[in-house]
Design a protein around this motif. Structure first.
Motif, PDB file in Angstrom:
ATOM      1  N   ASN A   1      15.845  14.987 -13.106  1.00 29.46           N
ATOM      2  CA  ASN A   1      15.721  13.822 -12.733  1.00 29.46           C
ATOM      3  C   ASN A   1      16.490  13.684 -11.209  1.00 29.46           C
ATOM      4  N   ASN A   2      16.442  14.675 -10.344  1.00 28.91           N
ATOM      5  CA  ASN A   2      17.526  14.888  -9.022  1.00 28.91           C
ATOM      6  C   ASN A   2      16.518  15.070  -8.017  1.00 28.91           C
ATOM      7  N   ASN A   3      15.910  13.877  -7.983  1.00 30.08           N
ATOM      8  CA  ASN A   3      15.532  13.799  -6.614  1.00 30.08           C
ATOM      9  C   ASN A   3      16.248  12.739  -5.851  1.00 30.08           C
ATOM     10  N   GLU A   4      15.865  12.634  -4.268  1.00 31.38           N
ATOM     11  CA  GLU A   4      17.080  11.843  -3.285  1.00 31.38           C
ATOM     12  C   GLU A   4      16.410  11.444  -1.874  1.00 31.38           C
ATOM     13  N   ARG A   5      17.231  10.629  -1.059  1.00 30.60           N
ATOM     14  CA  ARG A   5      16.577  10.139  -0.300  1.00 30.60           C
ATOM     15  C   ARG A   5      15.500  11.311   1.208  1.00 30.60           C
TER      16      ARG A   5
ATOM     17  N   TYR B   1      11.683   9.635  -1.487  1.00 26.84           N
ATOM     18  CA  TYR B   1      12.720   9.570  -2.643  1.00 26.84           C
ATOM     19  C   TYR B   1      11.700  10.796  -3.625  1.00 26.84           C
ATOM     20  N   ALA B   2      12.499  11.904  -3.333  1.00 22.44           N
ATOM     21  CA  ALA B   2      11.602  13.423  -3.808  1.00 22.44           C
ATOM     22  C   ALA B   2      13.153  14.381  -4.436  1.00 22.44           C
ATOM     23  N   ASN B   3      12.300  15.427  -4.995  1.00 19.79           N
ATOM     24  CA  ASN B   3      12.920  16.742  -5.151  1.00 19.79           C
ATOM     25  C   ASN B   3      12.834  17.781  -3.719  1.00 19.79           C
TER      26      ASN B   3
ATOM     27  N   LYS C   1      10.812  20.855  -4.989  1.00 18.27           N
ATOM     28  CA  LYS C   1       9.157  20.655  -5.341  1.00 18.27           C
ATOM     29  C   LYS C   1       8.517  20.596  -4.669  1.00 18.27           C
ATOM     30  N   LEU C   2       8.949  19.446  -3.490  1.00 20.26           N
ATOM     31  CA  LEU C   2       8.260  19.385  -2.477  1.00 20.26           C
ATOM     32  C   LEU C   2       7.522  20.678  -1.121  1.00 20.26           C
TER      33      LEU C   2
ATOM     34  N   SER D   1       4.746  13.605 -10.120  1.00 22.90           N
ATOM     35  CA  SER D   1       6.107  12.977 -10.500  1.00 22.90           C
ATOM     36  C   SER D   1       6.738  12.374  -9.340  1.00 22.90           C
ATOM     37  N   PHE D   2       6.346  11.989  -8.225  1.00 20.96           N
ATOM     38  CA  PHE D   2       6.853  11.692  -7.156  1.00 20.96           C
ATOM     39  C   PHE D   2       6.439  10.034  -6.640  1.00 20.96           C
TER      40      PHE D   2
END
Length: 416
Positions: free
Chosen positions: A268-272, A308-310, A313-314, A391-392
């Motif tokens: 879980n390394n999602n960010e803005r 808020y996502a990676n 991956k996006l 996952s998002f």
């Protein structure tokens, strides 16, 4: 007491087709066209039964619920079932004789059917709650049109209008109950499919975590020796064979990488991130690929679309979908890529092509393990894309028509 029995009989004529369709047809018949035909026949029988055994008030007042099969058949079936059911109503009503009732039926269908047809495509895209409201609204409109024309033909008096008013109230209540029932059944069916897919994913995850690395290790050794063999002085034929072997090993390695994306735990390394900026980066990355395929990319990207996502991956998901869109147009064409904010708090990404399109059955199987429309495809790329969006906490909607193109709609929760 007789009137209550007649009302219950009318409701039974509607319940039975719903029971037959969703118990014996919905899951067993895979071809969408066949399902629509069966649905149309069942609703047609329901209409004939409703019109044959109406609720009778006095000598001239008749009340029946044919509007419900007509509405359901059109909203869930589409244009042709709606046309078929309307023609059936007119022809069967004609068998009773040409009177004020026949003219009222004809006028009501002429003024209400185009409206129902107009909202049918919107109905297919709406969520459950909005579908219920739309169906109830259309039923109210249909009955209101009937009440209006009956008043024009017979005169606006309490004696003539009391039965149509009762009919309007009863139809709206019954439509609400049955649309809730149908949507609940469809929701349960969708949950069952998702559980089946989740079980498949779990099995794949366990298998890949055990075998993927062990398979890749000897492949890397073979690739290394092939590169060593590819020295100057070899014949062109041998060089060609060695190069083909290396390319196939690389392709197999990519498949294993896709499999490992299911087997390894998600970090879980999602960010803005700003979606518009990332979309533009993806367009720049894939630009050379579009030129080689004679495809033009047209973009309409709004700023300040934050999620808020990676990032990696996006981008992987967007590239997978864009590549599929490009490859669906072997003779070239245009791909539209848009991004904007919706009123209900989502960032909406549209990817639309002019490719070969898909059938309803093919759309339903997208994202399933090992399902691909490409001869050399594995389906893992699209499967990964679906998993990434979910996952998002996002959603993917797919709309397609054979030989006319496909539209992917990605909805991601917006943050400020």
């Amino acid at each position: 007491m007789t009137i209550i029995k007649d009302f219950l009989l009318q409701i039974t004529f509607i319940v039975i087709p719903i029971f037959i369709y969703y118990t014996f047809t919905y899951e067993r018949v895979k071809c969408e066209r066949n399902r629509v035909v069966i649905m149309s026949v069942l609703w047609g029988i329901s209409i004939i039964l409703c019109m044959s055994f109406p609720v009778v008030f006095g000598q001239n007042a008749r009340l029946e619920l044919r509007v419900i099969p007509l509405l359901f058949g059109t909203l869930y079936g589409g244009f042709w079932p709606g046309l078929f059911l309307s023609a059936l109503i007119i022809l069967y009503r004609l068998s009773f004789g040409v009177d004020i009732g026949f003219y009222n039926t004809l006028l009501v269908l002429i003024f209400s059917l185009p409206v129902i047809m107009f909202f049918q495509k919107s109905f297919a895209r709406l969520k459950k709650d909005k579908r219920v409201k739309l169906a109830v609204g259309l039923a109210f409109y249909y009955c209101l049109i009937g009440l209006t024309f009956l008043g024009i033909l017979r005169g606006f008096s309490i004696d003539h209008l009391i039965v149509p008013v009762i009919h309007l109230i009863f139809v709206v209540i019954v439509i609400w109950c049955f649309i809730m029932l149908i949507e609940a059944i469809r929701e349960i069916h969708q949950l069952r499919l998702e559980m089946q897919n989740s079980e498949k994913l779990r099995v794949i995850s366990e298998l890949t975590s055990v075998f993927a690395h062990e398979i890749r290790n000897p492949m890397q050794v073979v690739r290394g020796f092939l590169q060593l063999l590819n020295e100057p002085g070899l014949s062109d034929k041998k060089k060609e064979y060695i190069q083909l072997s290396i390319e196939e090993l690389d392709r197999s390695n990519q498949i294993i990488n896709d499999l490992l994306s299911f087997g390894k735990p998600t970090i879980n390394n999602n960010e803005r991130i700003e979606v518009g900026y990332q979309l533009q980066r993806v367009v720049n990355i894939i630009q050379s690929y579009t030129q080689n395929a004679n495809v033009m990319l047209k973009t309409d990207i709004f700023d300040n679309c934050w999620i808020y996502a990676n990032i990696q991956k996006l981008n992987q998901c967007l590239i997978n979908i864009l590549k599929n869109a490009i490859e669906s147009m072997p003779n070239g064409g245009v791909v539209w890529l848009t991004c904007n904010r919706t009123d209900d708090g989502y960032i909406k990404i549209n990817i639309k092509d002019e490719g070969i399109g898909m059938t309803k059955e093919q759309i339903d199987r997208l994202g399933s393990p090992y399902y691909s429309l490409k001869e050399s495809g594995t389906g893992l790329g699209m499967m990964v894309s679906y998993q990434i969006i979910h996952s998002f906490n996002g959603k993917i909607q797919v709309y397609s028509e054979k030989d006319k193109g496909t539209e992917f709609i990605i909805l991601l929760p917006q943050i400020m």
